[in-house]
Motif scaffolding. Structure first.
Motif, PDB file in Angstrom:
ATOM      1  N   ILE A  93     112.859 -60.391   0.255  1.00 38.33           N
ATOM      2  CA  ILE A  93     114.309 -60.212   0.291  1.00 38.33           C
ATOM      3  C   ILE A  93     114.931 -60.643  -1.035  1.00 38.33           C
ATOM      4  CG2 ILE A  93     116.444 -60.919   1.438  1.00 38.33           C
ATOM      5  CD1 ILE A  93     114.696 -59.075   3.130  1.00 38.33           C
ATOM      6  N   LYS A  94     114.464 -61.756  -1.572  1.00 36.96           N
ATOM      7  CA  LYS A  94     114.995 -62.223  -2.853  1.00 36.96           C
ATOM      8  C   LYS A  94     114.738 -61.199  -3.950  1.00 36.96           C
ATOM      9  CE  LYS A  94     114.449 -67.104  -1.856  1.00 36.96           C
ATOM     10  NZ  LYS A  94     113.737 -68.334  -2.200  1.00 36.96           N
ATOM     11  N   GLY A  95     113.551 -60.616  -3.958  1.00 36.58           N
ATOM     12  CA  GLY A  95     113.232 -59.583  -4.949  1.00 36.58           C
ATOM     13  C   GLY A  95     114.111 -58.359  -4.791  1.00 36.58           C
ATOM     14  N   LEU A  96     114.379 -57.972  -3.567  1.00 39.97           N
ATOM     15  CA  LEU A  96     115.244 -56.828  -3.298  1.00 39.97           C
ATOM     16  C   LEU A  96     116.663 -57.088  -3.803  1.00 39.97           C
ATOM     17  CD1 LEU A  96     115.455 -54.047  -1.918  1.00 39.97           C
ATOM     18  CD2 LEU A  96     116.046 -55.252   0.182  1.00 39.97           C
ATOM     19  N   VAL A  97     117.172 -58.275  -3.559  1.00 37.45           N
ATOM     20  CA  VAL A  97     118.516 -58.632  -4.014  1.00 37.45           C
ATOM     21  C   VAL A  97     118.569 -58.660  -5.533  1.00 37.45           C
ATOM     22  CG1 VAL A  97     120.234 -60.492  -4.057  1.00 37.45           C
ATOM     23  CG2 VAL A  97     119.142 -59.856  -1.911  1.00 37.45           C
ATOM     24  N   MET A  98     117.567 -59.224  -6.162  1.00 31.56           N
ATOM     25  CA  MET A  98     117.533 -59.269  -7.616  1.00 31.56           C
ATOM     26  C   MET A  98     117.476 -57.857  -8.202  1.00 31.56           C
ATOM     27  SD  MET A  98     115.151 -62.668  -8.265  1.00 31.56           S
ATOM     28  CE  MET A  98     114.539 -62.045  -9.800  1.00 31.56           C
ATOM     29  N   GLY A  99     116.739 -56.974  -7.540  1.00 36.67           N
ATOM     30  CA  GLY A  99     116.675 -55.572  -7.999  1.00 36.67           C
ATOM     31  C   GLY A  99     118.026 -54.887  -7.923  1.00 36.67           C
ATOM     32  N   PHE A 100     118.776 -55.126  -6.845  1.00 32.88           N
ATOM     33  CA  PHE A 100     120.118 -54.553  -6.721  1.00 32.88           C
ATOM     34  C   PHE A 100     121.062 -55.123  -7.773  1.00 32.88           C
ATOM     35  CE2 PHE A 100     119.177 -53.512  -2.106  1.00 32.88           C
ATOM     36  CZ  PHE A 100     119.178 -52.143  -2.331  1.00 32.88           C
ATOM     37  N   GLN A 101     120.902 -56.375  -8.098  1.00 31.95           N
ATOM     38  CA  GLN A 101     121.774 -56.987  -9.101  1.00 31.95           C
ATOM     39  C   GLN A 101     121.529 -56.408 -10.485  1.00 31.95           C
ATOM     40  OE1 GLN A 101     120.981 -61.163  -8.563  1.00 31.95           O
ATOM     41  NE2 GLN A 101     122.491 -61.379  -6.936  1.00 31.95           N
ATOM     42  N   GLN A 102     120.312 -55.990 -10.756  1.00 34.74           N
ATOM     43  CA  GLN A 102     119.987 -55.415 -12.080  1.00 34.74           C
ATOM     44  C   GLN A 102     120.509 -53.995 -12.207  1.00 34.74           C
ATOM     45  OE1 GLN A 102     115.786 -55.864 -12.462  1.00 34.74           O
ATOM     46  NE2 GLN A 102     115.897 -58.082 -12.773  1.00 34.74           N
ATOM     47  N   VAL A 103     120.680 -53.303 -11.095  1.00 40.03           N
ATOM     48  CA  VAL A 103     121.172 -51.921 -11.114  1.00 40.03           C
ATOM     49  C   VAL A 103     122.631 -51.946 -11.249  1.00 40.03           C
ATOM     50  CG1 VAL A 103     121.506 -49.832  -9.761  1.00 40.03           C
ATOM     51  CG2 VAL A 103     119.365 -51.075  -9.648  1.00 40.03           C
TER      52      VAL A 103
END
Length: 68
Positions: free
Chosen positions: A58-68
């Motif tokens: 989940i943390k990785g998914l959130v970080m990925g959305f923040q980079q987009v």
């Protein structure tokens, strides 16, 4: 119709979002709501404890959305 002290205290606790332990439930009708409010205020002064509920995926998914 008069509202009992217990009903007033239950309403205050529901509005504050706090639950009661079993010992407090026994005495809820004997406490004035002013004293109960003061006790809630005092109890809420401490900082909340942080606890991590998200796993690494989940943390990785959130970080990925923040980079987009």
């Amino acid at each position: 119709m008069a509202v009992s002290q217990q009903v007033k205290n239950q309403h205050l606790l529901w509005r504050a979002g706090f639950g009661l332990n079993t010992e407090a439930v026994k005495n809820i009708g004997n406490i004035f709501h002013e004293a109960l409010y003061t006790a809630l205020e005092t109890a809420s002064l401490s900082a909340p404890n942080y606890f991590d509920v998200a796993n690494e995926n989940i943390k990785g998914l959130v970080m990925g959305f923040q980079q987009v």
